[in-house]
Motif scaffolding. Structure first.
Motif, short mmCIF file in Angstrom:
data_model
loop_
_atom_site.label_atom_id
_atom_site.label_comp_id
_atom_site.label_asym_id
_atom_site.label_seq_id
_atom_site.Cartn_x
_atom_site.Cartn_y
_atom_site.Cartn_z
N GLU A 156 0.81 -1.22 0.00
CA GLU A 156 0.00 0.00 0.00
C GLU A 156 0.85 1.27 0.00
N SER A 193 -9.31 7.29 -7.87
CA SER A 193 -8.99 6.03 -8.56
C SER A 193 -7.54 5.65 -8.30
N ASP A 194 -7.23 4.38 -8.49
CA ASP A 194 -5.86 3.90 -8.28
C ASP A 194 -4.85 4.61 -9.17
N GLU A 195 -5.25 4.97 -10.37
CA GLU A 195 -4.36 5.65 -11.30
C GLU A 195 -3.81 6.95 -10.69
N TYR A 251 -2.91 7.59 -7.64
CA TYR A 251 -1.78 7.36 -6.74
C TYR A 251 -0.46 7.32 -7.51
N GLU A 252 -0.52 6.78 -8.71
CA GLU A 252 0.69 6.52 -9.49
C GLU A 252 1.06 7.65 -10.44
N THR A 271 -10.01 7.78 0.48
CA THR A 271 -10.42 6.39 0.71
C THR A 271 -9.75 5.94 1.99
N LYS A 282 -13.48 2.18 -7.74
CA LYS A 282 -12.35 2.61 -8.56
C LYS A 282 -11.00 2.44 -7.87
N SER A 283 -11.01 1.99 -6.63
CA SER A 283 -9.74 1.81 -5.93
C SER A 283 -9.71 0.48 -5.19
N HIS A 298 -6.39 -0.36 -4.37
CA HIS A 298 -4.97 -0.11 -4.12
C HIS A 298 -4.43 -1.08 -3.07
N TRP A 331 -11.52 -0.50 0.09
CA TRP A 331 -11.49 0.87 0.60
C TRP A 331 -12.88 1.49 0.57
#
Length: 161
Positions: free
Chosen positions: A26, A68-70, A72-73, A124, A146-147, A149, A154
């Motif tokens: 995480e 969304s997870d995107e 984070y990156e 989240t 959408k997450s 992660h 979450w």
């Protein structure tokens, strides 16, 4: 104690705190934090105690309504004119927890987002933290679609101004 924004000089300390707060699956990497500071250092709040970072909150601004997870990156997705302030992490060194330090940062972030005329803040969190964020006015919108992660379930929470 003081609150200020992050700079690249804080990178090692930030990465170290993240490692102490989250499991590896995480946790953001040092490289990800470097990009976050580069793209949105002004949305990266640090709590300093005697020249030591003890807590931080970060997240970029976007017009996307859901986290969304995107995000984070890809720090490059930050849009300073965005309507929603996201929170990607609320981190406090273990020895400084349960003293209200994260709350100080969250209150500052909320104040800053309101003064910047955002629509609100989105985060989240895991099940156990839903009541904590609710104390600040965040509403639980249920399990995020959408997450996922780090392979975790979450809750998405939103504070609308």
């Amino acid at each position: 104690m003081s609150i200020r924004q992050a700079t690249m000089a804080n990178l090692d300390a930030i990465a170290s705190i993240e490692s102490a707060c989250f499991p590896q699956a995480e946790a953001a990497t040092k490289d990800e934090f470097a990009k976050r500071i580069q793209y949105y250092g002004n949305h990266f709040w640090l709590l300093i105690d005697e020249n030591q970072i003890v807590s931080f909150v970060d997240g970029f601004v976007t017009n996307q309504k859901d986290l969304s997870d995107e995000m984070y990156e890809k720090a490059s997705l930050h849009d300073e004119a965005g309507q929603w302030q996201m929170i990607f992490g609320v981190n406090t060194l273990p020895s400084y927890r349960k003293k209200g330090y994260a709350a100080k940062l969250l209150e500052r972030m909320i104040d800053d987002a309101q003064s910047q005329n955002r629509k609100g803040i989105v985060l989240t969190c895991k099940d156990a933290l839903v009541p904590y964020y609710a104390k600040f006015g965040f509403i639980d919108e249920g399990i995020s679609e959408k997450s996922v992660h780090g392979g975790v379930r979450w809750h998405q929470m939103r504070l609308t101004f």
